[in-house]
Design an enzyme around this catalytic site. Structure first.
Site, short mmCIF file in Angstrom:
data_model
loop_
_atom_site.label_atom_id
_atom_site.label_comp_id
_atom_site.label_asym_id
_atom_site.label_seq_id
_atom_site.Cartn_x
_atom_site.Cartn_y
_atom_site.Cartn_z
N HIS A 54 0.78 -1.28 -0.11
CA HIS A 54 0.02 -0.06 0.01
C HIS A 54 0.89 1.28 -0.07
O HIS A 54 0.63 2.28 0.51
CB HIS A 54 -0.97 0.03 1.27
CG HIS A 54 -2.02 -1.01 1.34
ND1 HIS A 54 -3.35 -1.10 0.92
CD2 HIS A 54 -1.67 -2.36 1.56
CE1 HIS A 54 -3.93 -1.98 0.93
NE2 HIS A 54 -3.14 -2.97 1.43
N ASN A 127 -10.31 -2.74 2.70
CA ASN A 127 -9.72 -2.65 1.45
C ASN A 127 -11.18 -2.41 0.93
O ASN A 127 -12.25 -2.32 1.27
CB ASN A 127 -9.23 -3.96 1.01
CG ASN A 127 -7.75 -4.24 1.19
OD1 ASN A 127 -7.12 -2.92 1.31
ND2 ASN A 127 -7.51 -5.36 1.01
C1 HEM Z 1 -0.51 -1.66 4.86
C2 HEM Z 1 0.56 -5.90 6.78
C3 HEM Z 1 -3.56 -7.85 5.35
C4 HEM Z 1 -5.37 -3.31 4.35
C5 HEM Z 1 -0.10 -2.62 5.48
C6 HEM Z 1 1.40 -2.40 5.87
C7 HEM Z 1 1.62 -3.63 6.46
C8 HEM Z 1 0.85 -4.65 6.51
C9 HEM Z 1 3.00 -4.09 7.15
C10 HEM Z 1 2.21 -1.24 6.01
C11 HEM Z 1 1.88 -0.38 7.14
C12 HEM Z 1 2.78 0.97 7.10
O1 HEM Z 1 3.79 0.90 7.07
O2 HEM Z 1 1.92 2.00 7.67
C13 HEM Z 1 -0.19 -6.64 6.65
C14 HEM Z 1 -0.38 -8.15 6.93
C15 HEM Z 1 -1.71 -8.74 6.65
C16 HEM Z 1 -2.22 -7.68 5.82
C17 HEM Z 1 0.82 -8.85 7.73
C18 HEM Z 1 -2.17 -10.25 6.65
C19 HEM Z 1 -1.77 -11.00 7.68
C20 HEM Z 1 -4.32 -6.95 4.93
C21 HEM Z 1 -5.89 -7.03 4.83
C22 HEM Z 1 -6.33 -5.74 4.44
C23 HEM Z 1 -5.03 -4.74 4.54
C24 HEM Z 1 -6.62 -8.35 5.07
C25 HEM Z 1 -7.50 -5.16 4.35
C26 HEM Z 1 -8.91 -5.96 4.60
C27 HEM Z 1 -4.30 -2.55 4.41
C28 HEM Z 1 -4.03 -1.21 4.20
C29 HEM Z 1 -2.97 -0.93 4.35
C30 HEM Z 1 -2.18 -1.73 4.70
C31 HEM Z 1 -5.43 -0.41 3.82
C32 HEM Z 1 -2.56 0.84 4.09
C33 HEM Z 1 -2.81 1.59 5.09
C34 HEM Z 1 -2.62 2.94 5.06
O3 HEM Z 1 -3.06 3.50 4.25
O4 HEM Z 1 -1.37 3.53 5.64
N1 HEM Z 1 -0.49 -4.10 5.74
N2 HEM Z 1 -1.53 -6.65 5.81
N3 HEM Z 1 -4.06 -5.47 4.66
N4 HEM Z 1 -2.70 -3.01 4.65
FE1 HEM Z 1 -2.15 -4.57 5.27
#
Ligand code: HEM
Length: 485
Positions: A54, A127
């Site tokens: 993202h 999402n």
């Molecule tokens: C961003 C991990 C699953 C939605 C991120 C980031 C990490 C991460 C490390 C970066 C965070 C940052 O640097 O600020 C994971 C892991 C997942 C997973 C380990 C599964 C085990 C999901 C799922 C969704 C999701 C299922 C949605 C339902 C998002 C969103 C962002 C993000 C929207 C961006 C947030 C922002 O705008 O700063 N994810 N994620 N992720 N993830 Fe996940």
């Protein structure tokens, strides 16, 4: 000193911002030129690590207003009165590509909402898809590696993308979603948002419910075909950013209506499939949508780096009345985000304006660390318990307890009567019109036919066959036709 005087970072006036100081005309430069050294050194430090997923996103401020009474299900303060407004910050994003990628691509979109409530910030990090590719967080790094750029070729590789999916039958539902019409939203304004996971709500009587969040766009859903997207991405790689920024600047404020599906906690154990499985939706006929409120975005951030790049959303930021479910993916995420923030932004990222509570104040005994700017008061003690009226715990759990039993170990998810990985992918396929099915098949075949190994193609075809025989047959024929070309 006049406000128009240019200064160094320590506030001293700058004499010349066009010529570096040199030893004589045409001579080498002087180490004593503080303004030059400061300017070059700061420039070298402008970038911070981008989000590992993202990375590319757009943000805006606004508010959430409660339109319907949900106090029977949660005692969350910001949801307790119809008409109550809470300030929000929302960041939308694409997932797989790096900061320089294009917006108009086939990829899920992030939909992260920070509610600045009077009982702390509540982050709902969702999402634009109601489901996800996998159901255990231990697979997440492998999954993301397969979708991002290959370490040797530096490109996204269809071989890697489909090889992962060949080994992940549970991804078939989300792959069907992604390859269909909604796989490329026309803009962030024209897509829905979903909490995707099951969360827990608790009411004032301590009764627990499981909920799923749905933000429905009031702009209508609009999507791009693969061909339209390629054109848009070529013309304006930042097309989603342009659209959101300009709409809000014009005074056209996008909005979404929030609904929840509510399952009484006692029904979870005997539901026909695991209600904590992130690869499945709950049919609306079992759990209808109940309206909660309206999300409106009406203010652009003043500075994209300070407020959007440095925004930090964590699924573990809950408020009283809302908590996690035992969804394994959610449990993994409860760790991952704040850890990423400590790496990407530092231990004091919650003191940045966009991340700090706005409707309340953080009061605790965490201190110091890199870039600490919040002293929490002159005589405030940095230990607890203390005899100086420092902040103390409430003794009230934030959410209802979950009953657990059994042995520790690496278990598969609990089995329910209808838990297979394919039936909802088939249902989604059968819901589509004839034209939508044709576009879906063409999109899948266009990508899958680029895979070099026959066994990887065969395994993926088997998943589409298992979802729906017609779906499988059509993808198979389309892939064969493209490979024979
Ligand atoms: C961003 C991990 C699953 C939605 C991120 C980031 C990490 C991460 C490390 C970066 C965070 C940052 O640097 O600020 C994971 C892991 C997942 C997973 C380990 C599964 C085990 C999901 C799922 C969704 C999701 C299922 C949605 C339902 C998002 C969103 C962002 C993000 C929207 C961006 C947030 C922002 O705008 O700063 N994810 N994620 N992720 N993830 Fe996940």
């Amino acid at each position: 000193m006049s406000k128009r005087v240019l200064t160094t970072e320590s506030g001293a006036p700058v004499a010349d911002n066009q010529n570096s100081a040199s030893a004589g005309v045409g001579g080498p430069l002087l180490l004593q030129d503080q303004h030059l050294l400061e300017k070059l050194a700061r420039f070298n430090r402008e970038r911070i690590p981008e989000r590992v997923v993202h990375a590319r996103g757009s943000g805006a401020y606004g508010h959430f207003e409660v339109t319907d009474d949900v106090t029977g299900f949660t005692h969350a303060d910001f949801l307790d009165t119809v008409g109550k407004r809470t300030e929000v910050f929302v960041r939308f994003s694409t997932v797989a590509d790096s900061l320089g990628g294009a917006d108009a691509v086939r990829d899920p979109r992030g939909f992260a909402v920070k509610f600045y409530t009077a009982e702390g910030n509540y982050d709902l990090v969702g999402n634009n898809t109601p489901v996800f590719f996998i159901k255990d967080p231990i697979k997440f790094p492998d999954f993301i590696h397969s979708q991002k750029r290959d370490p040797f070729t530096g490109r996204q590789e269809p071989d890697n993308v489909w090889d992962f999916w060949a080994h992940a039958p549970e991804a078939t539902h989300q792959v069907t979603w992604l390859m269909g019409d909604r796989g490329i939203p026309a803009s962030y304004r024209h897509m829905n948002g979903y909490g995707s996971h099951t969360y827990q709500w608790t009411n004032a009587e301590g009764e627990a419910f499981f909920v799923k969040y749905h933000f429905k766009t009031n702009q209508g859903i609009r999507c791009l075909s693969s061909e339209q997207a390629a054109e848009v991405a070529g013309q304006d790689p930042a097309s989603h950013q342009t659209d959101l920024l300009q709409a809000i600047e014009r005074g056209v404020h996008p909005s979404w209506t929030l609904y929840v599906q509510v399952m009484p906690a006692a029904e979870a154990a005997d539901y026909r499939f695991n209600p904590f499985d992130l690869t499945k939706v709950w049919p609306h006929k079992d759990y209808p949508l109940r309206r909660v409120g309206r999300l409106v975005l009406d203010r652009n951030p003043d500075n994209v780096f300070a407020e959007v790049e440095q925004a930090a959303f964590s699924p573990n930021n809950f408020v009283p009345g809302i908590g996690p479910s035992p969804d394994k993916m959610l449990q993994g995420r409860l760790f991952a985000y704040a850890d990423a923030h400590r790496y990407r932004l530092g231990v004091n990222h919650t003191q940045l304006a966009v991340n700090a509570p706005r409707a309340t104040t953080a009061r605790n005994y965490g201190r110091d660390g890199l870039m600490a700017s919040n002293s929490q008061g002159r005589y405030a003690k940095n230990y607890e318990p203390n005899s100086y009226d420092g902040p103390v715990e409430t003794g009230r759990p934030l959410s209802a307890p979950l009953a657990v039993s059994g042995w520790t170990g690496t278990h598969e998810a609990p089995q329910h009567t209808k838990d297979d990985d394919f039936f909802q992918a088939g249902e989604l396929y059968r819901l589509m019109s004839a034209e939508e099915r044709s576009r879906l098949v063409a999109n899948i075949a266009g990508s899958l036919s680029q895979v070099s190994r026959d066994d990887v193609i065969e395994k993926n075809l088997a998943h589409f066959h298992a979802a729906d025989p017609e779906y499988g047959k059509r993808v198979e024929e389309a892939v064969r036709a493209l490979r024979e070309d």
